[in-house]
Design a protein around this motif. Structure first.
Motif, mmCIF file in Angstrom:
data_model
loop_
_atom_site.group_PDB
_atom_site.id
_atom_site.type_symbol
_atom_site.label_atom_id
_atom_site.label_comp_id
_atom_site.label_asym_id
_atom_site.label_seq_id
_atom_site.Cartn_x
_atom_site.Cartn_y
_atom_site.Cartn_z
ATOM 1 N N ILE A 155 -7.260 5.857 3.525
ATOM 2 C CA ILE A 155 -8.140 5.034 4.373
ATOM 3 C C ILE A 155 -7.571 3.629 4.524
ATOM 4 C CG2 ILE A 155 -10.418 3.953 4.501
ATOM 5 C CD1 ILE A 155 -11.549 6.464 3.192
ATOM 6 N N LEU A 156 -7.097 3.062 3.406
ATOM 7 C CA LEU A 156 -6.501 1.723 3.462
ATOM 8 C C LEU A 156 -5.296 1.697 4.400
ATOM 9 C CD1 LEU A 156 -6.621 0.568 -0.280
ATOM 10 C CD2 LEU A 156 -7.854 -0.432 1.644
ATOM 11 N N ASN A 157 -4.447 2.711 4.271
ATOM 12 C CA ASN A 157 -3.259 2.763 5.100
ATOM 13 C C ASN A 157 -3.621 2.898 6.589
ATOM 14 O OD1 ASN A 157 -0.469 2.764 5.458
ATOM 15 N ND2 ASN A 157 -0.348 4.997 5.418
ATOM 16 N N THR A 158 -4.636 3.734 6.878
ATOM 17 C CA THR A 158 -5.063 3.932 8.265
ATOM 18 C C THR A 158 -5.631 2.652 8.864
ATOM 19 O OG1 THR A 158 -5.531 6.269 7.831
ATOM 20 C CG2 THR A 158 -6.585 5.259 9.775
ATOM 21 N N GLU A 159 -6.471 1.953 8.110
ATOM 22 C CA GLU A 159 -7.098 0.733 8.619
ATOM 23 C C GLU A 159 -6.085 -0.383 8.799
ATOM 24 O OE1 GLU A 159 -10.248 0.413 9.711
ATOM 25 O OE2 GLU A 159 -10.250 2.579 9.392
ATOM 26 N N VAL A 160 -5.100 -0.447 7.900
ATOM 27 C CA VAL A 160 -4.062 -1.462 8.054
ATOM 28 C C VAL A 160 -3.261 -1.197 9.332
ATOM 29 C CG1 VAL A 160 -1.868 -2.293 7.114
ATOM 30 C CG2 VAL A 160 -3.869 -2.079 5.634
ATOM 31 N N LYS A 161 -2.977 0.087 9.603
ATOM 32 C CA LYS A 161 -2.259 0.422 10.831
ATOM 33 C C LYS A 161 -3.104 0.083 12.063
ATOM 34 C CE LYS A 161 0.651 4.102 8.916
ATOM 35 N NZ LYS A 161 0.959 5.562 8.970
ATOM 36 N N ARG A 162 -4.427 0.321 11.962
ATOM 37 C CA ARG A 162 -5.289 0.000 13.096
ATOM 38 C C ARG A 162 -5.292 -1.494 13.375
ATOM 39 N NH1 ARG A 162 -10.434 -1.464 14.247
ATOM 40 N NH2 ARG A 162 -10.945 -1.720 12.038
ATOM 41 N N ILE A 163 -5.355 -2.296 12.302
ATOM 42 C CA ILE A 163 -5.301 -3.752 12.484
ATOM 43 C C ILE A 163 -3.962 -4.162 13.081
ATOM 44 C CG2 ILE A 163 -5.368 -5.977 11.304
ATOM 45 C CD1 ILE A 163 -7.244 -4.730 9.264
ATOM 46 N N GLY A 164 -2.901 -3.482 12.653
ATOM 47 C CA GLY A 164 -1.587 -3.776 13.219
ATOM 48 C C GLY A 164 -1.535 -3.469 14.700
ATOM 49 N N ALA A 165 -2.203 -2.370 15.110
ATOM 50 C CA ALA A 165 -2.234 -2.030 16.539
ATOM 51 C C ALA A 165 -2.992 -3.083 17.334
ATOM 52 C CB ALA A 165 -2.868 -0.657 16.723
ATOM 53 N N VAL A 166 -4.077 -3.607 16.720
ATOM 54 C CA VAL A 166 -4.830 -4.670 17.384
ATOM 55 C C VAL A 166 -3.962 -5.909 17.554
ATOM 56 C CG1 VAL A 166 -6.791 -6.235 17.173
ATOM 57 C CG2 VAL A 166 -7.066 -3.817 16.626
ATOM 58 N N LEU A 167 -3.225 -6.243 16.538
ATOM 59 C CA LEU A 167 -2.350 -7.403 16.631
ATOM 60 C C LEU A 167 -1.230 -7.184 17.637
ATOM 61 C CD1 LEU A 167 -2.055 -8.474 12.885
ATOM 62 C CD2 LEU A 167 -3.227 -9.660 14.733
ATOM 63 N N ASP A 168 -0.736 -5.944 17.739
ATOM 64 C CA ASP A 168 0.274 -5.661 18.756
ATOM 65 C C ASP A 168 -0.309 -5.877 20.152
ATOM 66 O OD1 ASP A 168 2.188 -5.051 16.899
ATOM 67 O OD2 ASP A 168 1.774 -2.891 16.902
ATOM 68 N N GLY A 169 -1.581 -5.500 20.310
ATOM 69 C CA GLY A 169 -2.236 -5.769 21.584
ATOM 70 C C GLY A 169 -2.323 -7.256 21.852
ATOM 71 N N PHE A 170 -2.653 -8.038 20.813
ATOM 72 C CA PHE A 170 -2.652 -9.493 20.941
ATOM 73 C C PHE A 170 -1.267 -9.993 21.347
ATOM 74 C CE2 PHE A 170 -6.618 -10.355 18.441
ATOM 75 C CZ PHE A 170 -7.162 -11.242 19.343
ATOM 76 N N ILE A 186 0.841 -1.198 0.000
ATOM 77 C CA ILE A 186 0.000 0.000 0.000
ATOM 78 C C ILE A 186 0.875 1.247 0.000
ATOM 79 C CG2 ILE A 186 -1.600 1.352 1.412
ATOM 80 C CD1 ILE A 186 -2.923 -1.239 2.251
ATOM 81 N N GLN A 187 1.968 1.225 0.762
ATOM 82 C CA GLN A 187 2.873 2.355 0.801
ATOM 83 C C GLN A 187 3.514 2.576 -0.565
ATOM 84 O OE1 GLN A 187 3.305 4.442 3.302
ATOM 85 N NE2 GLN A 187 4.788 5.675 2.124
ATOM 86 N N LEU A 188 3.946 1.478 -1.208
ATOM 87 C CA LEU A 188 4.536 1.601 -2.554
ATOM 88 C C LEU A 188 3.517 2.125 -3.548
ATOM 89 C CD1 LEU A 188 6.625 -1.716 -2.680
ATOM 90 C CD2 LEU A 188 7.481 0.617 -2.346
ATOM 91 N N LEU A 189 2.272 1.650 -3.424
ATOM 92 C CA LEU A 189 1.225 2.089 -4.340
ATOM 93 C C LEU A 189 0.932 3.581 -4.155
ATOM 94 C CD1 LEU A 189 -0.798 1.217 -6.505
ATOM 95 C CD2 LEU A 189 -2.401 0.651 -4.669
ATOM 96 N N CYS A 190 0.939 4.032 -2.881
ATOM 97 C CA CYS A 190 0.717 5.455 -2.616
ATOM 98 C C CYS A 190 1.807 6.308 -3.261
ATOM 99 C CB CYS A 190 0.685 5.705 -1.118
ATOM 100 S SG CYS A 190 -0.796 5.072 -0.289
ATOM 101 N N GLU A 202 -9.757 11.436 -4.965
ATOM 102 C CA GLU A 202 -10.514 10.295 -4.450
ATOM 103 C C GLU A 202 -9.621 9.077 -4.279
ATOM 104 O OE1 GLU A 202 -13.866 9.516 -6.866
ATOM 105 O OE2 GLU A 202 -14.874 11.427 -6.425
ATOM 106 N N VAL A 203 -8.701 8.860 -5.237
ATOM 107 C CA VAL A 203 -7.781 7.726 -5.134
ATOM 108 C C VAL A 203 -6.872 7.900 -3.924
ATOM 109 C CG1 VAL A 203 -5.866 6.539 -6.244
ATOM 110 C CG2 VAL A 203 -7.862 7.220 -7.583
ATOM 111 N N ASN A 204 -6.365 9.117 -3.765
ATOM 112 C CA ASN A 204 -5.487 9.370 -2.613
ATOM 113 C C ASN A 204 -6.236 9.176 -1.282
ATOM 114 O OD1 ASN A 204 -3.315 9.984 -4.287
ATOM 115 N ND2 ASN A 204 -3.837 12.167 -4.375
ATOM 116 N N GLU A 205 -7.508 9.622 -1.242
ATOM 117 C CA GLU A 205 -8.297 9.449 -0.017
ATOM 118 C C GLU A 205 -8.524 7.974 0.293
ATOM 119 O OE1 GLU A 205 -12.634 10.783 1.890
ATOM 120 O OE2 GLU A 205 -12.062 11.372 -0.157
ATOM 121 N N SER A 206 -8.807 7.190 -0.755
ATOM 122 C CA SER A 206 -9.013 5.752 -0.545
ATOM 123 C C SER A 206 -7.739 5.082 -0.052
ATOM 124 C CB SER A 206 -9.479 5.097 -1.848
ATOM 125 O OG SER A 206 -10.724 5.630 -2.265
ATOM 126 N N LEU A 207 -6.602 5.496 -0.632
ATOM 127 C CA LEU A 207 -5.335 4.916 -0.197
ATOM 128 C C LEU A 207 -5.030 5.293 1.261
ATOM 129 C CD1 LEU A 207 -3.148 5.443 -3.391
ATOM 130 C CD2 LEU A 207 -4.045 3.288 -2.496
#
Length: 461
Positions: free
Chosen positions: A288-303, A266-270, A281-286
């Motif tokens: 959002i994708l980057n933010t949600e991936v980081k949020r999932i990563g934070a959840v996994l760090d909590g795990f 996602i970072q390379l695509l951005c 719109e493409v930049n906004e979607s990217l």
């Protein structure tokens, strides 16, 4: 020892009958002596009578002899009756004493029990209640009243079981259920508030029968199981943690690697699309994708954090210094929310504890942040440190609105949160860290505030 009224009456009757028996014996002895004297006089007269009067004199002598025999028989009967009566009275007094001893023993047993025992008749009217029952229902000697005749009245005796306060409404419910069924009712828990503390009571109900097997009422038993309920809750919490720990480790391993690859692409695509196109719109979607991936990563760090705390480092830690350091860290955030922080250190010398200072600081930091969040309009956050036998107790106290009843059993569950920005892992991690230090984490809450209590063992060098 004062004899019961019934026993005193029986003794008076026995003494009266004994005196009457002795009087009867005395009168009989006097009559017997008189008849003997008359017999002697008659014998002297017979010696001087002519032969024509001897027949009448002999008949009179025979009558006197018969009277002597009857008097002797009467004496024997009276004596035997008196002796038999004495034995009957002694047996009666002995049985009365045995019955009194049994009553006293049963009363002592009921008074010594730590469980409340309440009896009612068939209509639900309370007929008796032991001391523990009065205490558990909130009735003690201070609430006793006196009727116009000067007799002490005990609250509850003679009233309906349904007239007890609403907090004890379950007792009336199980009584009604017991009347409808033939099975005893056991282990019905309910919560009451006494002296500002929440207590868990466990109640049951069985039928009360007389010696003939007829039902004459109900027996209600109530126990204070507050500590047992807390232990059971801790065991359930530990069981959940044992399964969630393995689940956390598996999820972190299976998801983290592909998620890292996804984040990289996602970072390379951005970066590539930022050079080739300026589509907002493409930049906004990217983004959002980057933010949600980081949020999932934070959840996994909590795990990962939850699953990886298997062994902690231990070193001597001064709890007073640890709390003072934490307060300096929290003060800017607290002042920004109009929250004052107060520390009440122990007046006694506290020993050092063998603990992981970083993990403990994480515990108190999470508890403090939660306390500050519970006081959006400002308030006071207190740290109270006390030394107990072989333990150190730290109370984190706020004066917020308390924890609602419906979520109190869930606050230590992983991923349970009432805040949008929260992950729900804070209290779960705190509880696990405290348990790994062989300590306990509990809480008490009310509409006027919440207290989280951490108890840690002290290790003396």
């Amino acid at each position: 020892m004062i004899d019961p009224p019934g026993e005193r009456g029986v003794r008076r009757i026995a003494i009266g009958l004994a005196l009457l028996s002795f009087l009867s014996l005395a009168v009989t002895a006097w009559i017997f002596a008189t008849v003997s004297r008359e017999q002697e006089i008659l014998n002297q007269i017979i010696k001087h009578l002519p032969s024509s009067d001897l027949k009448i004199a002999n008949e009179l002598s025979g009558d006197l002899s018969l009277q002597n025999g009857l008097l002797a028989l009467l004496v024997l009967n009276v004596t035997a009756t008196a002796v038999a009566f004495v034995f009957v009275v002694r047996a009666y007094l002995s049985s009365e004493k045995s019955l009194a001893d049994v009553k006293v023993l049963s009363s002592d047993i009921l008074a010594s029990m730590d469980a409340g025992v309440i009896t009612t008749d068939l209509s639900g009217t309370i007929t008796s209640m032991n001391a523990s029952g009065r205490s558990l229902l909130g009735w003690d000697h201070r609430h006793d009243s006196t009727d116009p005749n000067g007799t002490r009245e005990r609250p509850g005796i003679g009233s309906k079981i349904a007239e007890i306060s609403r907090e004890h409404g379950l007792l009336a419910e199980i009584c009604d259920e017991s009347r409808r069924t033939i099975q005893p009712i056991r282990d019905r828990d309910y919560t009451v508030n006494q002296d500002g503390l929440a207590k868990t009571l466990r109640a049951g109900c069985t039928r009360l029968h007389n010696r003939g097997g007829q039902q004459i009422g109900l027996v209600i038993h109530v126990r204070d199981v507050t500590q047992k309920a807390l232990i059971e809750e801790r065991l359930r919490r530990m069981e959940r943690y044992m399964g969630l720990g393995s689940l956390a480790a598996g999820l972190q391993h299976e998801i983290k690697n592909p998620l890292s690859a996804l984040a990289l692409h996602i970072q390379l695509l951005c970066e590539r699309l930022a050079k080739e196109t300026g589509d907002a719109e493409v930049n906004e979607s990217l983004d959002i994708l980057n933010t949600e991936v980081k949020r999932i990563g934070a959840v996994l760090d909590g795990f990962r954090n939850y699953a990886s705390i298997n062994d902690i480092g231990r070193s001597p830690v001064d709890v007073n210094l640890l709390i003072e350091k934490l307060v300096r860290l929290l003060r800017p955030q607290a002042e920004g929310q109009n929250v004052k922080i107060r520390v009440e250190p122990s007046r006694e010398m506290l020993g050092l504890i063998q603990a992981d200072s970083v993990r403990l600081e994480q515990v108190f930091l999470n508890l403090a942040i939660n306390a500050i969040a519970s006081m959006p309009d400002g308030g006071v956050l207190r740290f109270v440190i006390t030394g107990e036998e072989k333990t150190i107790r730290i109370d984190v106290i706020d004066n917020g609105n308390g924890i609602p009843d419906e979520i109190q059993t869930k606050i230590f569950d992983p991923y349970f949160t009432t805040r949008r920005e929260g992950t729900g892992m804070g209290l779960a991690l705190c509880d696990k860290i405290v348990r790994q230090h062989n300590g306990n984490l509990d809480f008490e809450t009310s509409p006027t505030g919440t207290t989280f209590t951490v108890v840690l063992p002290v290790h003396h060098d």
